[in-house]
Scaffold this active site. Structure first.
Site, short mmCIF file in Angstrom:
data_model
loop_
_atom_site.label_atom_id
_atom_site.label_comp_id
_atom_site.label_asym_id
_atom_site.label_seq_id
_atom_site.Cartn_x
_atom_site.Cartn_y
_atom_site.Cartn_z
N GLY A 1 0.81 -1.20 0.00
CA GLY A 1 0.00 0.00 0.00
C GLY A 1 0.85 1.27 0.00
CB SER A 2 -0.15 4.73 0.85
OG SER A 2 -1.30 4.72 0.05
CB VAL A 3 4.26 2.03 3.54
CG1 VAL A 3 3.29 1.99 4.69
CG2 VAL A 3 4.32 0.69 2.82
CB VAL A 4 5.81 1.90 -1.76
CG1 VAL A 4 5.76 0.51 -1.14
CG2 VAL A 4 4.58 2.15 -2.63
CE LYS A 5 0.04 6.64 -2.23
NZ LYS A 5 -1.25 7.22 -1.77
#
Length: 681
Positions: free
Chosen positions: A383-387
């Protein structure tokens, strides 16, 4: 006549000359031989005796010595050894099979042995040893003649004997089976080796052998060892297992260990820390010279293995495991958690890569089981942790400028359903707000530029392999999708998709395209925390020499941080991502507010992702779930710790309950609070 005599004279002279030369040559050769023999016997006597000794005698190792202790970072012993009463057997010179069977008959009635392990072959070998005359008749005279003709070997005849024994003769009584099994244990391995008959013998068994060892030819007692765990099951899975004496060397690596001087019944590390650091932990066994097939001479005394110190804080580890169990149990009382069963935590030092605590706990049929190995082998959709990594791709490739504002709106490209940031659009936002409020659209528009296009509604998104490769290269440089190098013998890389649909690029940049393991996510956040150095996560901290006392030995070496690579980006870009992560945790409306107490100056990123599971075990993915994740570090101006929390399948979308568990939120808050209590802010 004169001419004849003269001719004769010359011939004799020639013969005499040749004879003299021959005699002289013999004298010279014998002189050389004499000096050579004298040199060997007198001058080089010791040298050749030593060489002869090497050819005449073989060297063998004694029984296993205790392994080294394992300590936590604060020098608390977390794995130790305890002495156990052991019964051994070593065949004495001249002992016949009949005598061994007689003694086995006496001893077997005083030992509690699991004779159910007696194999058919062991039964046949015992029967053949006990009934030698009967078994000899199973071989024909023609077969014996073939031995003389070297068409068969004596071993071939023995195998024929075993094969031809009537199976009805092997219907042993329980008493006979006990004797046969003990006889097998007495013969297992090499003749000159001591055989371990029973470990952890009872006081009565130990006393019987000790008091009667002179009459029980070859039987004796000794104090052996086994592993003990002062902190119970805490971190026990990752500490690993050691084989038992009866288990001995693992069959798949038997030849490898035998070449390194191990015996078949030696104990070795089978998994994780015990296996990874076998070379340090194994004791140095006593070394003996085999004088004959039954006698040995001590050459070198054995000693306990080296002690190792881990980076783990065992008390912090205990607290992390407790918090996980409490919060998982609480979450299971909440609605919409039907498919949720575990959560995971990793705490690291971002300056060194040291792992301070790591745990995953799973609830199975109302009981908790340790699931920590999944941190290395079970990937999740992040999910968005890679942004943070996605944003750096945009900066590096000129697809977005620091502070650039974009309209957060629902994005529509041809052939792909409309994609939005959340339940509502965010309006015009800059890069910091995009991270703080986890804007998907901001990342979509950057990705389209990286793909070589500019967004317009309804556009066709071209497939561009270079765009995928650009993002994947940046992710890999953070440790996402590649092995982290952690010092454990097993690690997976996650799943890399080969689907070349152009629309998948939009899923990629928001963490919905590929999967990564929790240890990879932990390496990713430590890399951001320390400003761009990807460090090897490690559990070994120090190695100490073997000690003959209860105290730890002298320090031999300390593990230094190992930098795998540095993120290829400008310092201002990395700092901008870090500012965004600070805003996630501290700004009004930041999606990470409350995951860590603001007093410790946290930075981090939340993430939720779609997951898909097989609920009925038929191998077909049939149910969509939501996985929640969090990565963070503190304090943001001088990071001392990083934290990673994941809770796969923590809720289910489109269910009859409009509820998503806050289990990841609660775990991260409780764990970071406990860390602060123990280490300060």
């Amino acid at each position: 006549m004169y001419k004849y005599n003269k001719k004769r004279f010359y011939i004799d002279k020639i013969i005499n000359t040749r004879f003299s030369l021959f005699l002289f040559l013999i004298i010279v050769l014998f002189t050389i031989l004499f000096f050579k023999i004298s040199s060997v016997m007198l001058v080089q006597n010791k040298k050749y005796k030593k060489e002869l000794s090497k050819l005449s005698y073989s060297e063998v190792y004694g029984t296993s010595t205790p392994r080294g202790r394992i300590y936590d970072r604060n020098y608390n012993i977390i794995v130790d050894n305890k002495s156990v009463k052991t019964i051994i057997y070593k065949k004495r010179k001249g002992t016949s099979d009949a005598e061994m069977i007689r003694v086995a008959g006496i001893v077997s009635s005083h030992l509690d042995l699991d004779y159910s392990k007696l194999t058919d072959r062991s039964k046949r070998e015992y029967y053949c040893a006990k009934n030698r005359d009967i078994c000899n008749k199973l071989i024909t005279s023609k077969e014996r003649e073939k031995v003389n003709q070297r068409k068969l070997t004596n071993n071939d005849l023995y195998e024929l004997k075993l094969k031809r024994i009537d199976s009805n003769s092997l219907n042993f009584s329980d008493e006979e089976a006990r004797v046969a099994y003990l006889y097998y244990l007495m013969n297992k391995g090499y003749t000159y080796e001591s055989k371990i008959i029973k470990v952890d013998a009872s006081d009565e068994e130990y006393a019987f052998i000790s008091e009667n060892n002179e009459e029980l030819s070859g039987f004796n007692t000794q104090i052996d060892w086994e592993r003990v765990y002062p902190y119970g099951d805490t971190f026990k899975t990752i500490l690993g297992n050691v084989s038992t004496t009866t288990q001995g060397l693992p069959s798949e690596n038997k030849d490898y260990y035998l070449k390194k001087g191990y015996s078949l019944n030696d104990r070795v590390g089978l998994s994780y820390i015990e296996k990874e650091y076998e070379s340090y932990l194994k004791g140095d066994k006593s070394l003996y010279r085999v004088v004959n097939s039954h006698e040995t001479k001590l050459i070198k005394e054995g000693c306990r293995g080296k002690d190792i110190v881990l980076s783990i804080d065992i008390h912090l580890q205990q607290e992390v495991e407790r918090i996980l169990r409490e919060q998982i149990a609480r979450a299971k009382t909440e609605p919409n958690t039907e498919y949720y069963d575990h959560s995971s935590v990793i705490i690291q030092d971002p300056k060194t890569g040291e792992i301070l605590a790591m745990s995953s706990q799973r609830l199975v049929n109302g009981e908790f089981v340790d699931n920590t190995s999944s941190l290395l082998t079970s990937p999740i959709t992040p999910g968005s942790v890679v942004k943070g990594a996605s944003m750096l791709v945009g900066y590096n490739n000129g697809a977005v400028k620091i502070g650039e504002k974009m309209l957060d709106e629902c994005v529509k490209v041809a052939g792909v359903p409309e994609k939005c940031s959340s339940v509502k659009t965010l309006g015009v936002i800059d890069d910091i707000t995009a991270l703080a409020k986890s804007s998907n659209v901001y990342q979509f528009k950057i990705a389209i530029r990286v793909n070589g296009q500019e967004y317009r509604r309804g556009m066709r998104l071209n497939f561009n392999q270079k765009a995928f490769d650009t993002y994947r290269s940046m992710y890999h440089s953070f440790g996402l999708g590649v092995k982290t190098g952690i010092d454990l013998p097993i690690e997976s890389t996650g799943y890399t998709s080969k689907d070349k649909s152009a629309g998948n690029l939009l899923d990629f940049v928001m963490g919905q395209y590929e999967t990564y393991t929790p240890i990879q996510l932990s390496q990713y956040i430590t890399t951001i925390a320390n400003g761009g150095e990807r460090l090897v996560p490690h559990l070994l901290k120090e190695v100490h020499s073997s000690s003959s006392t209860d105290k730890i030995g002298d320090l031999e070496f300390k593990v230094e941080k190992k930098v795998l690579n540095k993120i290829d980006t400008k310092e201002e870009y990395m700092n901008r991502v870090k500012q965004g992560f600070i805003a996630v945790m501290n700004s009004s409306g930041g999606y990470g507010v409350g995951y860590m107490d603001r007093s410790i100056k946290p930075a981090g990123k939340t993430g939720t992702s779609q997951s898909f599971i097989d609920t009925d075990g038929n191998g077909i993915i049939d149910t969509e779930t939501i996985t929640s994740s969090f990565i963070g570090y503190a304090p943001y101006d001088n990071p001392k710790m990083s934290i990673m929390v994941t809770s796969p399948n923590s809720s289910q979308p489109n269910s009859r309950y409009n509820y998503a568990s806050l289990v990841t939120y609660r775990i991260s808050g409780e764990v970071s609070k406990k860390y602060t209590e123990m280490y300060g802010s």
